[in-house]
Design a protein around this motif. Structure first.
Motif, short mmCIF file in Angstrom:
data_model
loop_
_atom_site.label_atom_id
_atom_site.label_comp_id
_atom_site.label_asym_id
_atom_site.label_seq_id
_atom_site.Cartn_x
_atom_site.Cartn_y
_atom_site.Cartn_z
N ALA A 19 0.87 -1.20 0.00
CA ALA A 19 0.00 0.00 0.00
C ALA A 19 0.89 1.23 0.00
CB ALA A 19 -0.92 -0.02 1.21
N GLN A 20 1.37 1.63 -1.19
CA GLN A 20 2.27 2.77 -1.32
C GLN A 20 1.92 3.60 -2.55
OE1 GLN A 20 6.23 1.22 -1.49
NE2 GLN A 20 6.40 0.92 0.72
N PRO A 21 2.19 4.90 -2.48
CA PRO A 21 2.07 5.72 -3.67
C PRO A 21 3.28 5.49 -4.59
CG PRO A 21 2.80 7.07 -1.86
CD PRO A 21 2.54 5.70 -1.28
N LYS A 22 3.11 5.79 -5.87
CA LYS A 22 4.21 5.62 -6.82
C LYS A 22 4.09 6.70 -7.89
CE LYS A 22 6.31 2.31 -10.01
NZ LYS A 22 6.21 0.96 -10.63
N ILE A 23 5.13 7.53 -8.00
CA ILE A 23 5.10 8.62 -8.97
C ILE A 23 5.81 8.18 -10.25
CG2 ILE A 23 7.22 9.68 -8.04
CD1 ILE A 23 5.95 12.42 -8.74
N VAL A 24 5.16 8.38 -11.38
CA VAL A 24 5.70 8.02 -12.69
C VAL A 24 5.54 9.21 -13.63
CG1 VAL A 24 5.55 6.48 -14.68
CG2 VAL A 24 5.17 5.58 -12.38
N PHE A 25 6.67 9.74 -14.14
CA PHE A 25 6.66 10.90 -15.03
C PHE A 25 6.54 10.46 -16.48
CE2 PHE A 25 8.63 12.63 -11.25
CZ PHE A 25 8.11 13.92 -11.18
N GLY A 52 0.54 4.16 -7.73
CA GLY A 52 0.47 3.37 -6.51
C GLY A 52 -0.99 3.15 -6.10
N ASN A 53 -1.16 2.64 -4.88
CA ASN A 53 -2.51 2.39 -4.37
C ASN A 53 -2.81 3.17 -3.10
OD1 ASN A 53 -0.88 1.01 -2.61
ND2 ASN A 53 -1.53 -1.04 -3.28
N GLU A 54 -1.99 4.24 -2.88
CA GLU A 54 -2.21 5.17 -1.78
C GLU A 54 -2.04 6.59 -2.32
OE1 GLU A 54 -2.90 4.95 1.63
OE2 GLU A 54 -3.50 2.88 1.17
N PRO A 55 -2.63 7.59 -1.67
CA PRO A 55 -2.50 8.97 -2.14
C PRO A 55 -1.03 9.41 -2.16
CG PRO A 55 -4.31 8.81 -0.60
CD PRO A 55 -3.61 7.49 -0.56
N LEU A 56 -0.69 10.17 -3.20
CA LEU A 56 0.67 10.67 -3.38
C LEU A 56 0.73 12.14 -2.99
CD1 LEU A 56 3.59 10.38 -4.68
CD2 LEU A 56 2.53 11.21 -6.80
N MET A 57 1.80 12.50 -2.26
CA MET A 57 2.01 13.90 -1.88
C MET A 57 3.38 14.36 -2.39
SD MET A 57 -0.38 15.47 -0.18
CE MET A 57 0.56 16.74 0.65
N VAL A 58 3.39 15.45 -3.15
CA VAL A 58 4.64 16.11 -3.52
C VAL A 58 4.94 17.10 -2.41
CG1 VAL A 58 5.83 17.56 -5.20
CG2 VAL A 58 4.20 15.83 -5.99
N THR A 59 5.97 16.82 -1.63
CA THR A 59 6.24 17.64 -0.44
C THR A 59 7.21 18.80 -0.70
OG1 THR A 59 8.01 16.09 0.18
CG2 THR A 59 5.81 15.71 1.12
N ASN A 60 8.02 18.67 -1.78
CA ASN A 60 8.96 19.76 -2.05
C ASN A 60 9.50 19.62 -3.47
OD1 ASN A 60 10.56 22.05 -1.47
ND2 ASN A 60 12.31 20.77 -0.98
N VAL A 61 9.73 20.77 -4.10
CA VAL A 61 10.42 20.82 -5.40
C VAL A 61 11.54 21.83 -5.26
CG1 VAL A 61 10.26 21.34 -7.85
CG2 VAL A 61 8.35 20.18 -6.70
N SER A 109 7.98 5.48 -1.96
CA SER A 109 9.08 4.70 -1.40
C SER A 109 10.43 5.25 -1.86
CB SER A 109 8.94 3.23 -1.81
OG SER A 109 8.91 3.12 -3.23
N VAL A 110 10.50 5.63 -3.13
CA VAL A 110 11.67 6.37 -3.60
C VAL A 110 11.32 7.83 -3.41
CG1 VAL A 110 13.17 6.86 -5.56
CG2 VAL A 110 12.21 4.56 -5.27
N ASP A 111 11.80 8.41 -2.30
CA ASP A 111 11.25 9.70 -1.88
C ASP A 111 11.77 10.90 -2.66
OD1 ASP A 111 13.80 9.71 -0.95
OD2 ASP A 111 13.32 10.32 1.10
#
Length: 356
Positions: A19-25, A52-61, A109-111
């Motif tokens: 149960a993790q988010p996963k960002i794919v560009f 992923g199967n959980e909400p994704l949060m972009v915390t910083n750019v 997971s890859v933060d």
């Protein structure tokens, strides 16, 4: 019973682990290509999906310098939903190539992910150095590389600043390069509005000569429509190397003394050749070697009767003028004597006169 508890715990751990988010560009790199500084800031939007199967949060750019600015989706991104990161590059005052990383931090997971923007900025015309010489789109600061005094036994380097003033890459080539000169282009490929240098490595030991010398090579391009080349001149004054000599060695060397350092022919009438003689004396304690006598004046000829002079002895240098070869009414030039005298390896004689 223990086995059932372990099975439940393992199943629960698996559920949490998966149960993790996963960002794919859609792409992690964008090339703005070549654009002019006057264009102003340029922008690209990086799009991504939460696979992923959980909400994704972009915390910083985070960018590496103040020349990039970013905006990004800040609310939680549900599974299979998309977001974007907007990156802007301001080219003002930054001509040339650029490649800038953009660091994206998330709760996946890859933060941290790394994006990259790159491109080539053609600088404002007002910022460019005005190079007076051109070979197509290649501008050159000069067509001459002076090396000045060049002692034997040492490689000498020189350089010439060039710039690509076009909108495509340039790869200059070199032709007719003398064997004692190595030429390289740094960098080998010049991007639009990029400055580089033509660097030479000069080996004075590979040429059997002394005194002032000029060499030439060609720089330019060959293409379907023909070729464009110009000539670069390299000048050097080839001398012995006395840099490691001690004061005692200098004192024990041969030393050159002239009977006069000015030869005045006065008014030269008609086309009859005129001659004068300068006496060269070795006032030192060792044998003196006269490597070469040079001059660059067409009507002037020199003849040296002897190239080695023992201590206390002399040699005659005959200077002859041929009026028929004169191009002006005045004679005002120099004859240079190149020797192994450590105190004055290059000695001038001024030659004066006028033609009537």
């Amino acid at each position: 019973m223990k086995r059932s508890i372990l099975t439940i715990l393992f199943g629960t751990w698996l559920a949490v682990a998966w149960a993790q988010p996963k960002i794919v560009f859609d792409s992690k790199e964008h090339d703005f290509g070549t654009f002019e500084e006057e264009t102003g800031p340029v922008t690209h939007i990086f799009k991504f999906v939460n696979q992923g199967n959980e909400p994704l949060m972009v915390t910083n750019v985070r960018t590496t310098c103040g020349c990039t600015a970013s905006q990004y989706t800040r609310e939680p991104i549900a599974p299979n939903d998309s977001g974007e990161i907007k990156v802007t590059y301001n080219p003002k005052g930054r001509p040339g190539r650029f490649s800038k990383p953009v660091y994206v931090t998330t709760n996946a997971s890859v933060d941290r992910e790394t994006l990259r923007i790159k491109g080539i900025v053609i600088g404002s015309k007002s910022r460019r150095h005005a190079n007076p010489y051109h070979i197509g789109d290649l501008s050159l600061r000069s067509l001459h590389i002076p090396l000045f005094d060049t002692p034997k036994g040492h490689l000498r380097t020189g350089q010439l600043v060039v710039r690509n003033e076009g909108k495509t890459e340039l790869i200059p080539i070199f032709k007719h390069v003398p064997s004692h000169i190595l030429v390289e282009m740094i960098p080998s490929i010049l991007h639009p509005d990029e400055e580089g240098i033509i660097k030479i490595h000069y080996d004075p030991d590979a040429v059997d000569d002394w005194g002032f010398r000029r060499d030439e090579f060609s720089v330019g391009f060959e293409h379907e429509k023909g070729s464009e080349f110009n000539t670069i001149t390299v000048s050097a004054n080839l001398l012995d190397d006395f840099s490691t000599w001690t004061p005692e060695q200098r004192q024990q060397a041969g030393h050159l003394t002239l009977s006069t350092d000015v030869v005045d022919f006065g008014i030269i009438k008609g086309n009859k050749n005129c001659k004068q003689t300068v006496t060269i004396t070795n006032s030192g304690k060792s044998k003196l070697t006269l490597h070469k006598v040079t001059n660059e004046n067409r009507p002037l000829k020199t003849k040296l009767k002897r190239h080695t002079i023992n201590p206390g002895k002399s040699a005659e240098l005959i200077i002859e003028v041929d009026p028929s070869l004169a191009r002006t009414n005045l004679l005002n030039c120099r004859v240079m004597i190149i020797s192994d005298d450590p105190n004055q390896p290059s000695v001038p004689i001024r030659v004066l006169g006028s033609f009537e």
